[in-house]
Scaffold this active site. Structure first.
Site, PDB file in Angstrom:
ATOM      1  N   LYS A  20       0.765  -0.955   0.058  1.00 44.76           N
ATOM      2  CA  LYS A  20       0.047   0.078  -0.051  1.00 44.76           C
ATOM      3  C   LYS A  20       0.649   1.300  -0.058  1.00 44.76           C
ATOM      4  CE  LYS A  20      -2.888   2.835   2.782  1.00 44.76           C
ATOM      5  NZ  LYS A  20      -4.268   2.659   3.612  1.00 44.76           N
TER       6      LYS A  20
ATOM      7  N   ASP B 173      -2.310  10.875   3.219  1.00 44.89           N
ATOM      8  CA  ASP B 173      -3.180  10.016   3.537  1.00 44.89           C
ATOM      9  C   ASP B 173      -4.615  10.451   4.353  1.00 44.89           C
ATOM     10  OD1 ASP B 173      -6.490   8.618   4.235  1.00 44.89           O
ATOM     11  OD2 ASP B 173      -5.194   7.172   5.002  1.00 44.89           O
TER      12      ASP B 173
ATOM     13  N   LYS C 285     -10.057  12.969   8.238  1.00 42.18           N
ATOM     14  CA  LYS C 285      -9.376  12.742   9.050  1.00 42.18           C
ATOM     15  C   LYS C 285      -9.415  14.129  10.175  1.00 42.18           C
ATOM     16  CE  LYS C 285      -6.334   8.823   7.893  1.00 42.18           C
ATOM     17  NZ  LYS C 285      -7.049   7.604   9.020  1.00 42.18           N
TER      18      LYS C 285
ATOM     19  N   ASP D 211       1.887   6.435   5.949  1.00 41.83           N
ATOM     20  CA  ASP D 211       0.469   5.629   4.983  1.00 41.83           C
ATOM     21  C   ASP D 211       1.317   4.881   3.515  1.00 41.83           C
ATOM     22  OD1 ASP D 211      -1.517   4.121   5.954  1.00 41.83           O
ATOM     23  OD2 ASP D 211      -3.154   5.871   4.271  1.00 41.83           O
TER      24      ASP D 211
ATOM     25  N   ASP E 273     -12.093   7.204   4.128  1.00 37.73           N
ATOM     26  CA  ASP E 273     -10.622   6.991   4.316  1.00 37.73           C
ATOM     27  C   ASP E 273     -10.492   5.682   4.819  1.00 37.73           C
ATOM     28  OD1 ASP E 273      -8.836   7.870   6.107  1.00 37.73           O
ATOM     29  OD2 ASP E 273     -10.132   7.999   7.854  1.00 37.73           O
TER      30      ASP E 273
ATOM     31  N   GLU F 267      -9.511   3.683   2.354  1.00 32.65           N
ATOM     32  CA  GLU F 267      -9.354   3.677   0.851  1.00 32.65           C
ATOM     33  C   GLU F 267      -7.846   2.452   0.095  1.00 32.65           C
ATOM     34  OE1 GLU F 267      -7.464   5.036   3.606  1.00 32.65           O
ATOM     35  OE2 GLU F 267      -5.716   5.034   2.959  1.00 32.65           O
TER      36      GLU F 267
ATOM     37  N   ARG G 259      -7.793  -0.602   1.136  1.00 34.40           N
ATOM     38  CA  ARG G 259      -8.186  -1.424   1.540  1.00 34.40           C
ATOM     39  C   ARG G 259      -8.499  -1.935  -0.794  1.00 34.40           C
ATOM     40  NH1 ARG G 259     -12.542  -1.902   5.543  1.00 34.40           N
ATOM     41  NH2 ARG G 259     -11.250  -0.824   6.519  1.00 34.40           N
TER      42      ARG G 259
HETATM   43  N1  BES Z   1      -3.974   4.840   6.668  1.00 32.60           N
HETATM   44  C1  BES Z   1      -5.470   4.279   7.602  1.00 32.60           C
HETATM   45  C2  BES Z   1      -5.008   3.261   9.107  1.00 32.60           C
HETATM   46  C3  BES Z   1      -3.958   3.488   9.327  1.00 32.60           C
HETATM   47  C4  BES Z   1      -4.737   4.577  11.227  1.00 32.60           C
HETATM   48  C5  BES Z   1      -2.542   3.555   9.583  1.00 32.60           C
HETATM   49  C6  BES Z   1      -3.440   4.824  12.103  1.00 32.60           C
HETATM   50  C7  BES Z   1      -1.408   3.788  10.742  1.00 32.60           C
HETATM   51  C8  BES Z   1      -1.977   3.990  11.868  1.00 32.60           C
HETATM   52  C9  BES Z   1      -6.150   3.657   6.660  1.00 32.60           C
HETATM   53  O1  BES Z   1      -7.107   4.175   5.466  1.00 32.60           O
HETATM   54  C10 BES Z   1      -7.681   4.623   7.430  1.00 32.60           C
HETATM   55  O2  BES Z   1      -8.102   5.448   7.578  1.00 32.60           O
HETATM   56  N2  BES Z   1      -8.561   3.558   8.037  1.00 32.60           N
HETATM   57  C11 BES Z   1      -9.951   3.761   8.276  1.00 32.60           C
HETATM   58  C12 BES Z   1     -10.559   2.802   8.193  1.00 32.60           C
HETATM   59  C13 BES Z   1     -11.942   2.779   9.020  1.00 32.60           C
HETATM   60  C14 BES Z   1     -12.810   3.845   8.068  1.00 32.60           C
HETATM   61  C15 BES Z   1     -12.887   1.434   8.375  1.00 32.60           C
HETATM   62  C16 BES Z   1      -9.690   3.600  10.596  1.00 32.60           C
HETATM   63  O3  BES Z   1      -9.074   2.928  10.518  1.00 32.60           O
HETATM   64  O4  BES Z   1      -9.756   3.978  10.746  1.00 32.60           O
HETATM   65 ZN    ZN Z   2      -4.633   4.807   4.607  1.00 30.17          ZN
HETATM   66 ZN    ZN Z   3      -7.725   6.061   5.248  1.00 27.73          ZN
END
Ligand code: BES
Ligand code: ZN
Ligand code: ZN
Length: 498
Positions: free
Chosen positions: A262, A267, A274, A285, A344, A346, A348
Site C-alpha cells: 500500500k 492519507d 481525518k 501510509d 478514508d 482507501e 483496501r
Molecule cells: N491509513 C489508515 C490506517 C492507519 C491508522 C494507519 C493509524 C496508520 C496508523 C487507513 O487508511 C484508515 O484510515 N483506516 C480507517 C478505516 C475505517 C474508515 C474503516 C481506520 O482504521 O479508521
Molecule cells: Zn490509509
Molecule cells: Zn484512510
C-alpha cells in the site's frame, strides 16, 4: 564509518567493548583482558548496578594505564536465552553510547565464544548488524548544527577468532540493511517530496542493481480497469502510479513470489476527512510500498536465487472538488463493484486492484501484501506484532517463524466465512466499510481476500509497526522498515535455491 573483522586486537587507543552475561559473568575475552589489567572490570562490576541483563550497558573511563579513553560493557542476559535477536539488540545498544563521544575507533571483543549453536562469526556479525541498523538516521533536512550531529566514529572492529567468516556473513547482512535503509528513507521523506511520481522515479534507481522496473501511469491504469485505485487518487492533483519491480535471480521456469505494498503517500481521509490532530503521521501510509521496495533492494543486493516481484500502488488521498464521494460506486479490475461508503478506508481499494493485477499477470507461488491498513490493528496489537490474515495456514507458519528469527513478529488473526455478510453492499458487490467498529482489521482482511483469487496469500497489517515513537535497540525513533527483514528471511529460508 567502516566495519572491520579481525582475529587480533588492532589499536590500543580504541574504545573497548566487552560482553557480559547476566549476574556479572564476563565472557572469556573480557576475563583475559581483566587478568592483564589488574582486575579493572571485576572491580567495576563490584561497584556498579550493572549486572549484565539484556540491554543493560555500562560506560567506564579507562584507567590511565590504558591508551583508550573508555571501556564499555554490554549486557547479554542469560546464556541460554542468547539468540541472533539478542545479539543484534546488544550491538544496537552500543551506538547511542558513542554517538556523541569523540571516540574515533571502537573495538568489540568477541573472542572465540560460541553460544547455543551460534559461532563466534555469527555472534560478531550480528552484533555488527545491530550496530549498523541502529546507526541510521534521517537528517538531510537539518541545515544547522550539522557538525554537532556528526558521529566521530570512523572504524568499528569486531575481534573474533573467525574474522573471515564473520566478514562474509556481514557482507550479506549489509545488503539487507541497505534495503531497510531505503525503506526508512522513503517513509521518512515528507509527502511534498515523496508522492506517486517522485517515488516511481526513485524506484527506477533499482535498475542499477539488476531490478526490472516498470511504471504504469493513469492512462495504463484506466486501460487495465483499475477503477478502485483510480477512485482514491482522483481528488489529488498528483497522478497515481503502479510500479512493478522484478528481481529475477532464479531460472525463468521458477514461479515467482510476489509482494504488494500500500503506497498512500498521504492519507487525509479524502472527503471523509481525518481529524487534524496527528494527521501528519499519515505521511507513513506508504510504508507498505516502501518495505516492498526495500525488500526487493535487499534481495537484489544479495543476488538472491529467487524470482521476486514487488508491486506497489501509489496514490495520494485528498479531498477536493474532484475527489470521490462517500457512496460512490467504483468498478475494480476484478470486475467486482465496490460501494465506497467511507473515503478514508482507501487502502483496501488500492490493494484490491494491485492484488488482482499481480495474481492475474504473474501467477505467483504466493502473495504477501503489507499495508498500514487499519487503526484497529494498533488497538489490538500495538507496536508488538503486525496482524497477519491469510488463506494459507502453511504460509502463516512460515511467516511466524521468520518473525521469531528476525524479531519482526506477527500475530495470526482470523478471516472467516461469517465476515462475508458484513462486507456485502446493498447495491454493489462489496462495500468498503462495515457497520460499527467490530473486528475492523479482520473486515479489511476479508475484503482483500475477494481480490486474491485462489493464490496463497497473506496480508500484513503494519499500521502499528511502521513508525517507532521512541528509540529501540536497532531502530532510532521514526521509520522502522518493519517487514524488510521478516520477508527477506521468509524468502531466504523457504524459497531461495541454495
Ligand atoms: N491509513 C489508515 C490506517 C492507519 C491508522 C494507519 C493509524 C496508520 C496508523 C487507513 O487508511 C484508515 O484510515 N483506516 C480507517 C478505516 C475505517 C474508515 C474503516 C481506520 O482504521 O479508521
Ligand atoms: Zn490509509
Ligand atoms: Zn484512510
Amino acid at each position: 564509518m567502516d566495519f572491520n573483522f579481525s582475529t587480533t586486537s588492532l589499536d590500543p587507543k580504541s574504545t573497548k567493548v566487552f560482553l557480559c552475561f547476566q549476574d556479572k559473568k564476563l565472557t572469556k575475552a573480557a576475563q583475559d583482558f581483566d587478568t592483564h589489567h589488574q582486575g579493572f572490570l571485576k572491580k567495576a562490576l563490584e561497584n556498579n548496578r550493572f549486572s549484565g541483563k539484556k540491554n543493560e550497558t555500562l560506560v567506564l573511563n579507562a584507567p590511565h594505564t590504558l591508551e583508550s579513553n573508555r571501556i564499555i560493557l554490554i549486557g547479554l542476559g542469560l546464556e541460554k536465552d542468547i539468540s541472533l535477536e539478542v545479539l543484534e539488540n546488544a550491538g544496537g545498544s552500543i551506538f547511542p553510547l558513542i554517538k556523541s563521544a569523540p571516540d574515533q575507533m571502537l573495538e568489540v571483543s568477541v573472542g572465540d565464544v560460541t553460544l547455543n549453536n551460534l559461532t563466534s562469526a555469527d555472534i560478531a556479525s550480528s552484533l555488527a548488524y545491530g550496530f549498523l541498523l541502529r546507526s541510521w538516521s534521517f537528517d538531510k533536512y537539518k541545515t544547522k548544527e550539522i557538525e554537532d550531529r556528526k558521529v566521530a566514529l570512523k572504524l568499528i572492529t569486531f575481534q573474533t577468532s573467525e574474522a573471515d567468516k564473520a566478514q562474509k556473513l556481514f557482507t550479506s547482512l549489509e545488503q539487507i540493511a541497505a534495503g531497510v535503509f531505503l525503506a526508512r528513507e522513503f517513509v521518512s521523506e515528507p509527502p511534498n517530496v515523496i508522492y506517486p511520481a517522485s517515488m516511481a522515479e526513485r524506484l527506477q534507481e533499482l535498475t542499477r542493481l539488476g531490478v526490472k522496473v516498470e511504471v504504469l501511469g493513469l492512462e495504463e491504469l484506466k486501460k487495465l480497469g483499475m477503477g478502485a485505485l483510480i477512485g482514491v487518487a482522483q481528488g489529488s492533483i498528483r497522478e497515481p502510479k503502479v510500479v512493478i519491480l522484478q528481481w529475477l535471480g532464479a531460472d525463468s521456469s521458477e514461479k515467482p513470489v510476489a509482494f504488494i505494498g500500500k503506497g498512500v503517500t498521504f492519507d487525509t481521509g479524502g472527503i471523509s476527512l481525518k481529524p487534524s490532530a496527528n494527521m501528519w503521521d499519515m505521511k507513513y501510509d506508504m510504508a507498505g510500498s516502501a518495505v516492498v521496495a526495500g525488500l526487493i533492494r535487499a534481495l537484489a543486493g544479495r543476488k538472491a536465487k529467487v524470482n521476486a516481484i514487488g508491486v506497489v500502488g501509489l496514490v495520494e488521498n485528498m479531498p477536493s472538488g474532484s475527489a470521490q464521494r462517500p457512496s460512490d460506486i467504483v468498478k475494480s479490475m476484478s470486475g467486482q463493484t465496490i460501494e465506497v461508503l467511507d473515503t478514508d478506508a482507501e487502502g483496501r481499494l488500492v490493494l484490491a486492484d494491485v492484488l488482482w493485477y499481480t495474481q492475474d499477470r504473474f501467477k505467483p507461488q504466493f502473495m504477501v501484501d503489507l499495508a498500514t491498513l487499519t487503526g484497529a490493528i494498533v488497538i489490538a496489537l500495538g507496536d508488538f506484532f503486525a496482524g497477519v490474515f491469510s488463506n494459507s495456514n502453511e504460509l502463516v507458519e512460515k511467516i511466524k517463524l521468520a518473525g521469531e528469527k528476525t524479531g519482526e513478529r506477527v500475530w495470526h488473526m482470523p478471516l472467516d466465512e461469517r465476515f462475508e455478510r458484513e462486507i456485502e453492499s446493498d447495491i454493489a458487490d462489496l462495500k468498503n466499510i462495515t457497520f460499527g467498529r467490530k473486528a475492523g482489521s479482520a473486515m479489511a482482511g476479508q475484503f482483500l481476500k475477494r481480490f486474491v483469487n485462489d493464490t496463497p496469500w497473506a496480508h500484513l497489517d503494519i499500521a502499528g509497526m511502521a513508525w517507532a515513537e521512541k528509540d529501540m535497540p536497532t531502530i532510532a525513533k521514526g521509520a522502522t522498515a518493519y517487514g524488510v527483514r521478516l520477508l527477506n528471511e521468509l524468502v531466504q529460508t523457504y524459497y531461495e535455491k541454495q
